[in-house]
Enzyme design. Sequence first.
Site, PDB file in Angstrom:
ATOM      1  N   GLU A  34      11.801   5.627  22.178  1.00 43.93           N
ATOM      2  CA  GLU A  34      11.541   5.233  23.660  1.00 43.93           C
ATOM      3  C   GLU A  34      11.551   3.852  24.002  1.00 43.93           C
ATOM      4  O   GLU A  34      11.623   3.302  25.088  1.00 43.93           O
ATOM      5  CB  GLU A  34      10.218   6.274  23.771  1.00 43.93           C
ATOM      6  N   SER A  93      10.561  17.078  17.079  1.00 42.59           N
ATOM      7  CA  SER A  93       9.999  18.431  17.456  1.00 42.59           C
ATOM      8  C   SER A  93       9.484  19.139  15.961  1.00 42.59           C
ATOM      9  O   SER A  93      10.011  20.168  15.731  1.00 42.59           O
ATOM     10  CB  SER A  93      11.424  19.263  17.874  1.00 42.59           C
ATOM     11  N   GLY A 147      11.355  15.765  21.176  1.00 46.95           N
ATOM     12  CA  GLY A 147      10.990  16.124  22.623  1.00 46.95           C
ATOM     13  C   GLY A 147      11.851  17.431  23.064  1.00 46.95           C
ATOM     14  O   GLY A 147      11.470  17.929  24.276  1.00 46.95           O
ATOM     15  N   LYS A 202       1.869   9.362  22.216  1.00 47.03           N
ATOM     16  CA  LYS A 202       2.569   8.762  23.305  1.00 47.03           C
ATOM     17  C   LYS A 202       1.953   8.467  24.547  1.00 47.03           C
ATOM     18  O   LYS A 202       0.562   8.038  24.238  1.00 47.03           O
ATOM     19  CB  LYS A 202       3.837   9.623  23.735  1.00 47.03           C
ATOM     20  N   GLU A 223      14.163   9.384  13.082  1.00 45.07           N
ATOM     21  CA  GLU A 223      13.759  10.425  14.340  1.00 45.07           C
ATOM     22  C   GLU A 223      15.174  10.477  15.049  1.00 45.07           C
ATOM     23  O   GLU A 223      15.447   9.537  15.957  1.00 45.07           O
ATOM     24  CB  GLU A 223      12.777   9.733  15.285  1.00 45.07           C
ATOM     25  N   HIS A 235      10.031   2.657  18.062  1.00 37.99           N
ATOM     26  CA  HIS A 235      10.208   3.861  18.413  1.00 37.99           C
ATOM     27  C   HIS A 235      11.348   4.061  19.415  1.00 37.99           C
ATOM     28  O   HIS A 235      11.531   3.180  20.284  1.00 37.99           O
ATOM     29  CB  HIS A 235       8.882   4.644  19.230  1.00 37.99           C
ATOM     30  N   ASN A 287       1.981  10.958  17.147  1.00 36.97           N
ATOM     31  CA  ASN A 287       1.995  10.012  18.141  1.00 36.97           C
ATOM     32  C   ASN A 287       1.911  10.754  19.363  1.00 36.97           C
ATOM     33  O   ASN A 287       2.536  11.249  19.955  1.00 36.97           O
ATOM     34  CB  ASN A 287       3.450   9.731  17.897  1.00 36.97           C
TER      35      ASN A 287
END
Length: 246
Positions: A102, A210, A177, A16, A171, A100, A14
């Site tokens: 985000e 991560s 991250g 991003k 996730e 996701h 991904n």
Amino acid sequence: MGVHSLRKRMVAGNWKMNGSLQSNRQLLDVVLPQTQLLSECDVLLCAPFVYLPQLQQAMEGTGFALGAQDVSVHAKGAYTGEVSGAMLADVGCRWVIVGHSERRQYHQESSAQVAAKVLAALGAGLTPIVCVGEQLADRQAGQAVCVVHDQLDPIKALGAQIVERVVLAYEPVWAIGTGLTATPQQAQDMHAQIRAFMGSDVVRILYGGSVKADNAAELFAMPDIDGALVGGASLDAQEFLRIVAA
Ligand code: PGA
């Protein structure tokens, strides 16, 4: 043969909101020749919309697969800024990430909207990769499983036939991250909960948060972890390849 081996492994990068025509080219030049990695594993690159045609051209005939990072719930029309599933299929995508964290966090996507995106993706012939995961506060309050079940509920409500056509990605938001990975046992426990909740032995469940070359193998050794959704580490070609090799 165990049930685990019936589910083909998958590693999805991904990207991003990262990349440029030039840096993408450099990464693809390193990754795409490594087709020997594809015999036991589906490997996907999920790029920003504008770079999908570039990737499609480069990836054609390699066996690597192309994915997008979001899809509109709508099929077409007056939805400025949106991209439909048909458009993604048109430029060679077979996969799309939906829900996701985000998107949930910065664009207020609800789990009901995520379920609508699942249907939009499937309707366009794409396989959705549905992301779920709790916040750190949820985990600390002992609510992690409950939060993830709530996120999955509208997907489960679509019925077993739909569930078996999606890929799920667990996730934990606190691991994305941050360099903090769930331990293999924490991830396995949640994956087992998710599998039981969804009632499917065949649905693939990826772990994300991560994932790096040096923690991938121990995560992939877990019976209910079928692969990874990789953010930061997918921008480094060698690191990404080492994860796939694991
Ligand atoms: P990360 O992101 O690997 O950079 O933690 C994973 C993701 O958000 O899909």
